[in-house]
Write an enzyme that holds these catalytic residues in place. Structure first.
Site, PDB file in Angstrom:
ATOM      1  N   LYS A  13       1.475  -1.296   0.306  1.00  0.00           N
ATOM      2  CA  LYS A  13      -0.073  -0.042   0.097  1.00  0.00           C
ATOM      3  C   LYS A  13       0.325   1.393  -0.286  1.00  0.00           C
ATOM      4  O   LYS A  13       0.656   1.988  -0.996  1.00  0.00           O
ATOM      5  CB  LYS A  13      -1.079  -0.240   1.081  1.00  0.00           C
ATOM      6  CG  LYS A  13      -2.027   1.079   1.058  1.00  0.00           C
ATOM      7  CD  LYS A  13      -2.124   0.717   3.095  1.00  0.00           C
ATOM      8  CE  LYS A  13      -3.534   2.360   2.798  1.00  0.00           C
ATOM      9  NZ  LYS A  13      -4.589   2.689   3.909  1.00  0.00           N
TER      10      LYS A  13
ATOM     11  N   ARG B 114      -5.816  -3.894   6.133  1.00  0.00           N
ATOM     12  CA  ARG B 114      -6.008  -5.378   6.452  1.00  0.00           C
ATOM     13  C   ARG B 114      -7.384  -6.214   5.566  1.00  0.00           C
ATOM     14  O   ARG B 114      -7.531  -7.171   5.727  1.00  0.00           O
ATOM     15  CB  ARG B 114      -6.234  -5.838   7.561  1.00  0.00           C
ATOM     16  CG  ARG B 114      -6.800  -4.709   8.494  1.00  0.00           C
ATOM     17  CD  ARG B 114      -6.139  -5.182  10.158  1.00  0.00           C
ATOM     18  NE  ARG B 114      -6.396  -3.519  10.899  1.00  0.00           N
ATOM     19  CZ  ARG B 114      -6.221  -2.893  10.716  1.00  0.00           C
ATOM     20  NH1 ARG B 114      -4.896  -3.023  10.391  1.00  0.00           N
ATOM     21  NH2 ARG B 114      -6.501  -1.675  11.716  1.00  0.00           N
TER      22      ARG B 114
ATOM     23  N   GLU C 294      -5.219  -6.672  14.754  1.00  0.00           N
ATOM     24  CA  GLU C 294      -4.104  -5.598  14.423  1.00  0.00           C
ATOM     25  C   GLU C 294      -5.700  -4.913  14.390  1.00  0.00           C
ATOM     26  O   GLU C 294      -5.459  -2.523  14.808  1.00  0.00           O
ATOM     27  CB  GLU C 294      -3.672  -5.778  12.984  1.00  0.00           C
ATOM     28  CG  GLU C 294      -2.793  -4.884  12.440  1.00  0.00           C
ATOM     29  CD  GLU C 294      -2.172  -4.792  11.574  1.00  0.00           C
ATOM     30  OE1 GLU C 294      -3.053  -4.257  10.494  1.00  0.00           O
ATOM     31  OE2 GLU C 294      -0.600  -5.144  11.424  1.00  0.00           O
TER      32      GLU C 294
HETATM   33  O1  F6P Z   1       1.829  -4.592   9.862  1.00  0.00           O
HETATM   34  C1  F6P Z   1       2.012  -2.854   9.467  1.00  0.00           C
HETATM   35  C2  F6P Z   1       0.715  -2.755   8.401  1.00  0.00           C
HETATM   36  O2  F6P Z   1       0.742  -1.494   8.091  1.00  0.00           O
HETATM   37  C3  F6P Z   1      -0.277  -3.873   7.871  1.00  0.00           C
HETATM   38  O3  F6P Z   1      -1.431  -2.792   8.597  1.00  0.00           O
HETATM   39  C4  F6P Z   1      -0.029  -3.494   6.439  1.00  0.00           C
HETATM   40  O4  F6P Z   1      -1.279  -4.609   6.244  1.00  0.00           O
HETATM   41  C5  F6P Z   1       1.246  -3.565   6.130  1.00  0.00           C
HETATM   42  O5  F6P Z   1       2.078  -3.202   7.609  1.00  0.00           O
HETATM   43  C6  F6P Z   1       1.731  -4.008   4.922  1.00  0.00           C
HETATM   44  O6  F6P Z   1       1.793  -2.744   4.554  1.00  0.00           O
HETATM   45  P1  F6P Z   1       2.212  -2.362   3.071  1.00  0.00           P
HETATM   46  O7  F6P Z   1       1.238  -2.455   2.264  1.00  0.00           O
HETATM   47  O8  F6P Z   1       1.761  -0.505   3.435  1.00  0.00           O
HETATM   48  O9  F6P Z   1       3.371  -2.422   2.572  1.00  0.00           O
END
Ligand code: F6P
Length: 532
Positions: free
Chosen positions: A198, A256, A341
């Site tokens: 993300k 999530r 979470e």
């Molecule tokens: O573990 C924390 C977190 O922010 C999760 O909520 C999220 O799914 C994961 O890290 C991965 O984040 P990203 O998709 O930004 O790499």
């Protein structure tokens, strides 16, 4: 708008009285003996999912008190605020609109954006799935947390619908033991890497993406545009990494809750566009149920209420999920992120400490494997742990004998948890021939006694399909929303992961330099030991 926290309502006080009078000593066996219609009365049909709630420690009166609690906590206006796109994730200033990702065109906010990306992604998917033309045989999803667990759970669950000529791989951990065996045996020309993040800043994902890129180049791979694709809200960072094919999503999609977005690309590549749309449709059907069913028949709300009843009145600290479908083997890990979470929080919306327990520990394994591992503790341990069974009526294989055995096992476990076995029953049974001859019969019978009265819920799916799995996941999402709303916490942020990330950034250079200045003695000692 200010909403009351569960413990500040009259219904909470009433529930306390009800628990002392009828809840603490509730006996499931007596409840069934009292009410022969209990199964019919406590079965709830939601889209694609039937729930038998009758083996839970509650009756009609308990349910009425819990429904009062839901009303007094204004669960319906809160749900409507979620679905409308109000910025309910207020600590991050964001709406929470994963439901918009599965709504038909024109039926939810941001519809043009959502369907624009969805259409583009599914068109792309079909070009890759044309393996004769694309040459792609292996797809490696590199992502972690919400950018990994959803696809990693859904792909094996829908194996019966998967493209037979494409093998999916998942790399998440910054531990090189994760990516090394995946890359071994792959050919650059046959491999597509999805860099799923993300933020496109997550340490683990970026580190693994760099490894993948270096591997690809070392293999003589040149066409990065064809072999790397990104799924992210940070299109700019993906471009800087050298990726030109990117499917975006938006800050109002929580990690999530993101498998419905471009993060679902590995799922769509595995099962194809039509099946992906069917999964979205199944989730949408559950969304409609959540949005419109009366509270007393609203399955996600009922499950959320039972979770609160168990966590805050019975004091149960965990819930085990027992999946009688091997394809769901990654569901516990997925649910751990979804629930823990989301609801692993200790302050309410005003920042005040909550004076009650929030998220339970969620854990489990596929049945029947769990039966030969930890079920001993579920049956005879000192802690009562509610169990959620998931049974699937029709398999997607033809080994009907195995499937009948599987279902019999699932049914037997929930029955055994509830019925137990008295010492008198145990003593009346023939003693095992291997028992010590010096052991007197009553003592042996005590060891073979089951307390019983241990609660469970059984969810039944007709078949595990894209549509039913979509509905099941949406059911869990809304259930987690419900308990979080009653607890008065923000289920949609995750500040608890930040401190470790910051400290890791501090320790990283120290592992190279050996500088332990200012560290606590334990961390300093361990760091020194790891370097020597
Ligand atoms: O573990 C924390 C977190 O922010 C999760 O909520 C999220 O799914 C994961 O890290 C991965 O984040 P990203 O998709 O930004 O790499």
């Amino acid at each position: 708008m200010k909403f009351p926290r569960c413990d500040q309502t009259d219904a909470w006080a009433a529930l306390k009285g009800h628990f002392e009078a009828h809840g603490r000593d509730f006996d499931l066996r007596e409840a069934f003996a009292r009410d022969p219609d209990r199964f019919d009365a406590m079965g709830v049909q939601a889209p694609e999912v039937f729930a038998d709630l009758s083996k839970n420690k509650l009756d009609t009166a308990t349910m009425q008190f819990l429904l009062d609690l839901a009303r007094q906590c204004q669960i319906e206006p809160r749900r409507d605020a979620l679905l409308r796109g109000d910025p309910i994730n207020f600590t991050e200033g964001r709406a929470v609109l994963h439901t918009a990702l599965r709504a038909p065109r024109g039926k939810a906010p941001f519809s043009d954006d959502v369907h624009g990306v969805l259409d583009a992604m599914l068109t792309y998917v079909e070009t890759v799935r044309d393996t004769a033309a694309s040459g792609i045989r292996h797809i490696v999803n590199i992502g972690i947390g919400g950018s990994d667990l959803g696809p990693q759970m859904v792909v094996p669950a829908l194996d019966a619908f998967a493209h037979p000529g494409i093998k999916m791989h998942f790399v998440s951990n910054v531990d090189g033991h994760d990516i090394t065996p995946v890359l071994r045996g792959l050919k650059a020309s046959e491999t597509l890497f999805i860099i799923a993040s993300k933020t496109f800043t997550t340490q683990e994902t970026m580190a693994n993406a760099m490894v993948a890129k270096a591997w690809f180049q070392a293999q003589g791979g040149t066409d990065t545009a064809k072999h790397f694709v990104a799924t992210t809200t940070n299109v700019k960072a993906a471009a800087e990494f050298g990726i030109t094919t990117t499917f975006g999503f938006w800050d109002w999609v929580g990690g999530r809750y993101s498998l419905w977005s471009a993060i679902g690309l590995p799922i769509a590549l595995a099962i194809g566009a039509d099946n992906f749309r069917a999964m979205l449709a199944g989730a949408y059907a559950m969304d409609q149920h959540f949005a419109t069913a009366p509270l007393a028949k609203n399955l996600p709300i009922l499950l959320g209420l039972i979770d609160v009843w168990y966590r805050n009145f019975h004091g149960y600290g965990s819930r085990s999920v027992a999946l009688y479908h091997q394809g769901l083997k990654r569901l516990p890990a997925y649910l751990q992120q979804l629930e823990m979470e989301s609801n692993g929080k200790c302050v309410d919306l005003d920042g005040a400490s909550v004076p009650f327990g929030t998220s339970p520990v969620v854990w489990g394994e596929p049945g029947t494997n769990g039966q030969h591992a930890y079920f001993q503790m579920l049956h005879q341990g000192t802690d009562a742990i509610p169990v959620e069974f998931i049974l699937v009526k029709h398999p997607t294989h033809t080994l009907t004998d195995l499937h009948t055995k599987l279902l019999a096992n699932g049914l037997a476990q929930s029955q055994a948890l509830m019925l137990g076995k008295t010492t008198a029953q145990a003593q009346a049974e023939k003693a095992p021939p291997t028992a010590s001859k010096e052991l007197d019969a009553p003592t042996l019978a005590r060891h073979r006694t089951f307390p019983g009265n241990r609660p469970s819920t059984t969810l039944v799916l007709d078949k595990l399909t894209p549509s039913s799995l979509g509905a099941l996941i949406a059911l869990y999402e809304h259930r987690v929303f419900t308990s979080g709303a009653l607890w008065g916490i923000n289920s949609f942020d995750q500040w608890g992961v930040e401190l470790g990330k910051a400290l890791c950034n501090d320790l990283l250079p120290r592992l190279t330099s050996g500088d332990v200045t200012g560290l606590d003695a334990s961390t300093a000692g361990l760091l020194t030991r790891l370097r020597s």
